[in-house]
Design a protein around this motif. Structure first.
Motif, short mmCIF file in Angstrom:
data_model
loop_
_atom_site.label_atom_id
_atom_site.label_comp_id
_atom_site.label_asym_id
_atom_site.label_seq_id
_atom_site.Cartn_x
_atom_site.Cartn_y
_atom_site.Cartn_z
N ALA A 1 -6.22 -2.62 1.63
CA ALA A 1 -6.68 -3.04 0.30
C ALA A 1 -8.10 -3.57 0.38
O ALA A 1 -8.95 -3.26 -0.47
CB ALA A 1 -5.75 -4.11 -0.27
N GLY B 1 -1.30 -0.11 -0.02
CA GLY B 1 -2.22 -1.24 0.00
C GLY B 1 -3.58 -0.85 -0.57
O GLY B 1 -4.19 -1.63 -1.32
N ALA B 2 -4.06 0.35 -0.25
CA ALA B 2 -5.34 0.81 -0.79
C ALA B 2 -5.27 0.92 -2.31
O ALA B 2 -6.22 0.54 -3.01
CB ALA B 2 -5.72 2.15 -0.18
N MET C 1 -3.34 -0.81 -4.31
CA MET C 1 -3.37 -2.17 -4.84
C MET C 1 -4.77 -2.76 -4.75
O MET C 1 -5.21 -3.52 -5.61
CB MET C 1 -2.37 -3.04 -4.08
N GLY C 2 -5.49 -2.39 -3.70
CA GLY C 2 -6.86 -2.88 -3.53
C GLY C 2 -7.77 -2.44 -4.66
O GLY C 2 -8.63 -3.21 -5.12
#
Length: 806
Positions: A15, A147-148, A150-151
């Motif tokens: 993220a 995660g990316a 969400m980032g």
């Protein structure tokens, strides 16, 4: 001590890394020009691939204490994200000087190295996790790209509330949080210390560490160098930093297309900038119309000579100049469309006493929307639709927008605007004059194509173009211009010393009379575009003037390779050619990415320390790993980028697009990665699914999305998520499937496979943009399908007799 995969740390670090990548685009857009930011960051992202080479070379040392290595690399990312950007922005780099000053390439190389370090650090940590936990590849990859996703959402949300420089603190905190999560199971003390720094440490750093140092050659920097010039208001959002500047000693005189015959200029104005680039002005208005009389003496005032009390739609209202022009000319109603609420908010609130709140005047209605989306959703008809001129003359002349997609000036866009005109209504578009002419002639060619698309038998009778000394205005009519209207055009131009470029029945003697050019390429160009030799003219002209479409929406890309020798010859004789710098920068970035990628992919093969690792794997398997992950990296981005662009256009708002489309792609791909753990004996069907969905979408999406552009925003968001989900879900499977196959047959090759995929992804990002500029987004999708076919063919399983089976 637990030795489970660090899924939470991987997700948080991913993220932070993607958030940092997106944030750098914003930061460099503010301090430099966007296309050099694109180049620098694209090359810096090679650090992701380089991490695979690094882990391959130091595999035994890094994996022996993997948790410590991961923690150190994540901490290195957090520190480097701030320190390297601070150092890079202070280097004396001038993007506009790179054409003739070789020293600027040295400075640009230093920027590459500095931005390379944070991405190398983050990717090294992630690659360590993949190499250590080969039996958990689907779970790790799922955590990585979820995660990316969400980032991207976190970054977007943060930009609503924080200045971009302060968001850098948040990125640093996320990097430290990832390091804390990785360290905690082995060392509670170290994990707590890193966690404390993540929560509070970055916010205690001095503001000077995060100060943005803009190029002294940007419009805002130049404006502030004038004595007593000062910033009077500023707002920031994910769309940009909007700044208003007062300059009492050298006041701005923003009146695009103002006739040299005009007796009066504009009243007091405040200059408006977006990300440091000029974006018009805010004009003092107290309700009186007399000071605004100058607005009747510009090329954009021509439609008001031909219409009486029109209902007006202004697309891209900005500081309100076109709305004031409508009020001066007695428009019975003006609808103003402006996508950036920060601009309209600045005009209506902080600058209310100065601006007179033009968007709250009787008969004026402000709409916070993107132009194409508003037009598609509207069922109203207008007598006049004005496309405002908001980019700066300097930026247009320098070709700074050549990498930008613009769906405002495509054949489909002009057709949509014409459908919202009342019978006899006018569509007026004003562009800066560039020499040799580019914008205006491409716009004329696109307008001709749009009228042909609507079945107009003689498009020339529905077109009028005039030019002044610095702007040209094109008018399309919903119908043919009458003799009385043509006489009105001639009278308007004669009165204001404007030149007629085209009206029905024009002769060469009527053109090029006032703003005289040695060779009138405007008149010659429009006549050629209307004649039977149009295709030959488009081929022979020094710049690319072919009409733009929604499939190929690069309106500001004019570069032709066969013109390059002539432009370089002009440069050698001391002239600065009118080159569209974004395109050569893209080529430069692509070549650099390819060279660096090849060197770092082949480096492990050449070093004695890793040759034994490769020798242990059968040659056929090594070949499969190389081709598979190369095709996969190229193919993934070649699918993702065109569909990101398609759905971004459909959502009609860059913020929704970034949040919904990018996050949906990454999150659903992450879910697909998790699901791929169940497919050990059916590894190839995802490739067929990707090819089928991609080809189906390439054919059906354009007409489907065009037909549904008028839906309410909530329904469009829901439909986008539903359409993205199956494609992204399948896209998330091939990488973990391939990496798991490598783990089962030659585990030491995992970092090399990771690196190949990373390098290919960076190259594909640049290559996909290049291909789309030349052949359109559908061609890129077709190429992606072929690449996935190659990947399926070269899936890294044991070949008969290669000895690599389990």
């Amino acid at each position: 001590m637990s030795d489970r995969p660090p899924l939470a740390a991987v997700a948080v670090l991913s993220a932070a890394a993607l958030g940092y990548e997106l944030l750098l685009l914003r930061l460099f857009a503010i301090i430099q020009w966007h296309h050099f930011a694109y180049l620098a960051i694209s090359v810096a992202l090679l650090g992701i691939g380089a991490a695979g080479t690094l882990v391959m070379l130091l595999r035994n040392h890094l994996l022996a204490a993997w948790r410590k290595s991961f923690t150190l690399a994540a901490t290195g990312f957090a520190v480097a994200a701030v320190a390297c950007f601070a150092a890079a922005e202070r280097l004396p780099f001038n993007a506009l000087e790179i054409a003739w000053n070789p020293r600027q390439f040295v400075v640009l190389g230093a920027i590459y190295v500095l931005l390379f370090i944070p991405f190398l650090s983050a990717a090294t940590a992630l690659c360590i996790a993949y190499s250590r936990f080969g039996d958990a590849i689907p779970q790790l990859y799922g955590a990585d790209i979820i995660g990316a996703g969400m980032g991207s959402l976190v970054l977007l949300g943060a930009l609503f509330f924080l200045h971009p420089a302060d968001v850098l603190r948040l990125i640093c905190s996320l990097g430290l949080a990832a390091a804390a999560l990785a360290a905690w199971p082995a060392s509670k003390r170290l994990g707590s210390l890193l966690g404390l720094f993540a929560l509070a440490g970055t916010w205690l750093l001095p503001a000077a560490a995060f100060e943005l140092v803009s190029s002294e050659y940007k419009d805002l920097s130049q404006a502030l160098r004038v004595k007593d010039a000062r910033i009077v208001a500023q707002r920031a959002s994910p769309l940009g930093v909007v700044t208003a500047v007062a300059s009492p000693l050298v006041p701005p005189r923003y009146a695009p297309g103002l006739s040299l015959n005009a007796a009066e200029g504009p009243p007091e104005q405040l200059s408006l900038f977006v990300d440091g680039q000029a974006a018009g002005a805010v004009t003092r208005f107290d309700g009186g119309m007399a000071p605004l009389a100058y607005l009747s003496h510009t090329t954009s005032a021509l439609p008001y000579r031909l219409l009486q009390r029109p209902r007006v739609l202004v697309l891209g209202a900005g500081g309100g100049g076109d709305v004031l022009q409508a009020l001066v000319h007695g428009a019975r109603r003006a609808d103003a469309v402006e996508p950036d609420r920060q601009i309209s908010g600045l005009v209506e609130e902080e600058l209310a006493d100065f601006s007179g709140r033009p968007y709250r005047r009787p008969g004026v209605q402000l709409h916070a929307a993107e132009a194409r989306g508003f037009v598609a959703a509207s069922r109203e008809v207008f007598d006049l639709i004005q496309l405002a001129l908001l980019d700066s003359f300097g930026g247009s002349a320098a070709g700074l927008g050549s990498l930008n997609e613009s769906h405002l000036y495509t054949v489909e866009a002009l057709d949509a605007y014409l459908r919202r005109l009342a019978p006899g209504g006018l569509l007026a578009i004003t562009r800066w004059v560039s020499l040799p002419p580019r914008d205006s002639l491409r716009l004329f060619a696109t307008a001709f194509a749009a009228l042909e698309r609507r079945g107009v038998a003689d498009p020339g009778r529905s077109l009028v173009m005039i030019r002044g000394w610095n702007t040209a205005t094109l008018i399309l009519k919903n119908g043919a211009f009458s003799a009385a209207e043509i006489a009105g055009v001639r009278g308007f131009c004669r009165e204001h010393s404007f030149d007629i470029v085209h009206v029905d029945g024009i002769t060469a003697a009527e053109a090029n009379r006032f703003n005289v050019q040695q060779r009138d390429d405007f008149f010659a160009g429009t006549q050629a575009l209307l004649g039977p030799a149009r295709d030959d003219f488009l081929y022979r002209y020094k710049f690319d003037l072919t009409p733009t479409s929604d499939d190929r929406p690069y309106f500001f890309h004019f570069f032709k390779w066969r013109t390059l020798p002539e432009l370089l010859d002009l440069r050698s004789r001391g002239g600065l050619p009118p080159l569209d710098w974004g395109y050569p920068v893209l080529i430069m970035g692509l070549l650099q990415a390819v060279v660096v990628s090849l060197l770092l992919i082949l480096l492990p093969l050449a070093l004695a320390g890793t040759r034994r690792t490769f020798a242990a794997a059968p040659p056929a398997l090594r070949h499969r790993v190389l081709v598979y992950f190369l095709a996969l990296g190229l193919g993934f981005m070649a699918v993702e980028i065109p569909f990101l662009q398609r759905f971004s256009f459909f959502l009609s708002h860059p913020l929704y697009a970034a949040a919904v489309v990018l996050a949906s792609f990454l999150v659903f791909a992450g879910l697909g990665a998790r699901y791929s753990a169940r497919l050990k004996h059916a590894a190839r069907w995802p490739f067929a699914a990707i090819a089928a969905i991609a080809l189906l979408y390439a054919v059906l999406l354009p007409p489907l999305l065009a037909a549904l552009m008028g839906l309410a925003q909530a329904w469009k968001i829901l439909l986008t998520i539903l359409l993205v989900a199956p494609l992204a879900f399948c896209l998330g499977m091939p990488f973990p499937l391939g990496l798991a196959a490598v783990v089962g047959r030659a585990e030491p090759l995992v970092p090399w496979a990771w690196g190949i995929n990373g390098f290919a992804s960076v190259v594909a990002t640049l290559l996909a943009t290049l291909l789309a500029m030349h052949w359109g987004q559908s061609a890129v999708v077709t190429a992606a399908v072929l690449l996935y076919g190659i990947a399926a063919w070269q899936f890294p399983q044991a070949a008969p007799g290669d000895g690599s089976g389990r």
